[in-house]
Design an enzyme around this catalytic site. Sequence first.
Site, PDB file in Angstrom:
ATOM      1  N   SER A   1       0.800  -1.221   0.000  1.00  0.00           N
ATOM      2  CA  SER A   1       0.000   0.000   0.000  1.00  0.00           C
ATOM      3  C   SER A   1       0.834   1.273   0.000  1.00  0.00           C
ATOM      4  O   SER A   1       0.286   2.363  -0.156  1.00  0.00           O
ATOM      5  CB  SER A   1      -0.937   0.008   1.216  1.00  0.00           C
ATOM      6  OG  SER A   1      -0.193   0.008   2.419  1.00  0.00           O
TER       7      SER A   1
ATOM      8  N   LYS B   1      -6.538   3.404   8.524  1.00  0.00           N
ATOM      9  CA  LYS B   1      -5.577   4.359   7.972  1.00  0.00           C
ATOM     10  C   LYS B   1      -6.143   5.777   7.974  1.00  0.00           C
ATOM     11  O   LYS B   1      -5.452   6.736   8.352  1.00  0.00           O
ATOM     12  CB  LYS B   1      -5.202   3.944   6.549  1.00  0.00           C
ATOM     13  CG  LYS B   1      -4.421   2.638   6.462  1.00  0.00           C
ATOM     14  CD  LYS B   1      -4.184   2.230   5.012  1.00  0.00           C
ATOM     15  CE  LYS B   1      -3.413   0.925   4.918  1.00  0.00           C
ATOM     16  NZ  LYS B   1      -3.220   0.483   3.522  1.00  0.00           N
TER      17      LYS B   1
END
Length: 820
Positions: free
Chosen positions: A695, A738
Amino acid sequence: MADELVDEQFKTQDIKLPTELEIAVLPLQNTTLFPETVVPLAVGRERSTRAVESALATEEKLIACVTTKTENVTGDDAKPDDLYKIGTIVNIKRMMRNEGIMQLIVQGIDRFEVIEWTGEQPYLKAKIQVLPELRRVDEEEIEALKRNIQGMIQEALALLPQVPPEIRVAVTSQEDAVQLSYFLASVLDLGVETEQKMLESSTVDGLLTLTHAALARELEIMQIRSKIANEAQHEMDKSQRDYVLRQQMKAIQKELGDDEGGEKAEADQLRERLEKADLPDDVRKEATRELKRMEALPQAAPDYHVIRTYLEYILELPWRKASEEKLDLNEARKVLDEDHYGLEDIKERILESLAVVKLRPDSKSPIILFVGPPGVGKTSLGRSIARALGREFDRLSLGGMRDEAELRGHRRTYVGAMPGRIIQSLRRVAVNNPVLMLDEIDKLGNDFRGDPASALLEILDPAQNNTFRDNYIDLPFDLSKVFFIATANQLQPIPMPLRDRMEIIQLAGYSDREKLNIAKQYLIPRQITENGLTAEQLTITDDAINLLTMSYTREAGVRQLERTVGNLARKVALKVAEGLTDKVTISADEIKGYLGPAKVFPEEARKDLPPGVATGMAWTEMGGEVLFIEATLLPGSSGLTLTGQLGDVMKESAQAARSYLWSHAAEFGIDPEMIKNNGIHIHVPAGSIPKDGPSAGVTMASAMASLYTGRKVRFDTAMTGEITLSGLVFPVGGVKEKILAAHRAGIRRIVLPDRNLGDTEDIPEDVRKELEIIPAKLISDVLNATLESGAIDPSVSSYAPETVAAKNDVTDPTFVRDDI
């Protein structure tokens, strides 16, 4: 099998050895050879085999045997320093090969001392000196020691009736004290160190002293073993005597008509319980058969107690007993709301499962897996479900479990066998439809004892668990009515077949606002009560709670927060116990006085990012984190340097980002020569924490593009996403955690893969309103959203975007690629 015999002449021929000679050396492990003794040897290692073959090629068939100083040194690995310097020259009497192993019969000739090692390959060779015969110092002491040794031999032989007569004759008739000592050393296990000392002894007196001490120790051990054996035999005789007397007592009681107690009463009691118990037909049949077996056995027989314990388990298991369910969905919703704040989607999915059970009572119970960081309420949710259903609850901790028998049980043939923990749990709750929580299912281990995760495949499979057989009970038990709830911090360690059997419900971390409400509604009242206070004695302000969340705890859940609130409550309790009567109100300014300096310093949005630095987002077991990826040029170097404990996937993302920017340099206003002539170093703080995953691809691409173009990355923007060499941005996981981490750090612009937009619906509404979410399908979308506009810094790159636009007939140097 090939068989080779050495010439018969060497069996009787006296071999005269020179004082010094060069000879092949055979290293021995845990074995010391003595002169005039005949022993078998097995040789299989390559270098040792070559040494033996070298000796067999000579006329005398001689080889030097030396013992290794440590047992972990093999013949192939032995160096001169690993071997003793004094050994025995032996004559190979017989050699036989068997499946690559050389079986030798050797006879000791003389002692020797190594003067010089002359070679290590293809086998060990040494120049040796034959040692002279042992000196006799004190004849009277030698005679006394010899007689004592012979006396101890007679005592030892009396304790060992199994010794063959020929051995007895050989030992007792030996008059040579030296040969007697060497013979005893070769037949007794005295240890390499003691045997080597005996071999190295240069006097008869010293040799006999060592032999006397070693034999005295062995004799003492024999006497202790004999005493233990006699005591065991005495106990056995006593048990047999007690058994005979007990049988006679039974016969007397039977004649007197007084046989109503003992075994018969116990068997009658079990039979009565068996008749009253509600058991399936096959279970009743097996229990009746075992009861008849028990009645035929005496109470002293080991199987008697094994069968009795087995029957006790069968009678105590809830084969058909179930708790009455109260499937009131409104009540269930109320219970869930009372026990947990928020988690609306989770509660809704739980209520959906309960609705199915209500509409179809005969349906199989659902099997749910809660996955989330520590402290978010996975275990307490299971308790709430049991309370909402009105079922019994039991918890099984699977963390660290390595033995499959812990779940399936042990077979009754083993001493101390017990049922598995599933059956034991059902015995404790006494119903066949409890809520069973399998805690920490991702922490299961496996080793030579089995794989517990494989055993769970049957337990958690609705198509199989209606006939679950525990190894101890060995009868089918229906687990289909059990409501199984498993918990885990991560999905990855759980095997895919096991994961496929459960409905997975993800529990993300809490936002700061959710933690504030949880603390006010649950944590603070509970800690006030547990520490002996009342609500009139302690109040904690909202600002203080927010400070605890940001600066004193670092977690996705609220476990550390509750522990910290408890610490405050205890300090106030101390003041109250010392006589304080006024109400205590703790504000944010007073927190430091109670708890000391801040313990946690979370990443915050930097106000100014230099070229080459980009803000990314990461997922951890504790929730989400913000991380900064830093890149710098290495003039005169080449290639890519990566630091910060990055995993393989993360390293590949960096390589893909560099390759993509290099291959499309013209479109992004990057001078290809800059990439070619300068290396690049990428660092991801904190360096002590391992990091991996795809990511960070878009963040690395943004940091490199910023470095190559001299354009800064916007400080108010964080990003996440996987990239490809064709410029696509792929979706990633952990989006909620996140984004919450970025929000806590003060970041309000988020760049997400286009296909992750649906995950933003799980973010609390109050957080989502403050964010600008920017979807990205291509790397160019990311760069357009993250890089600040403006001219390229000439100190960083002289390859201006205007030049690139002119060369490519492009008027606007924005990062757009319509051909992908």
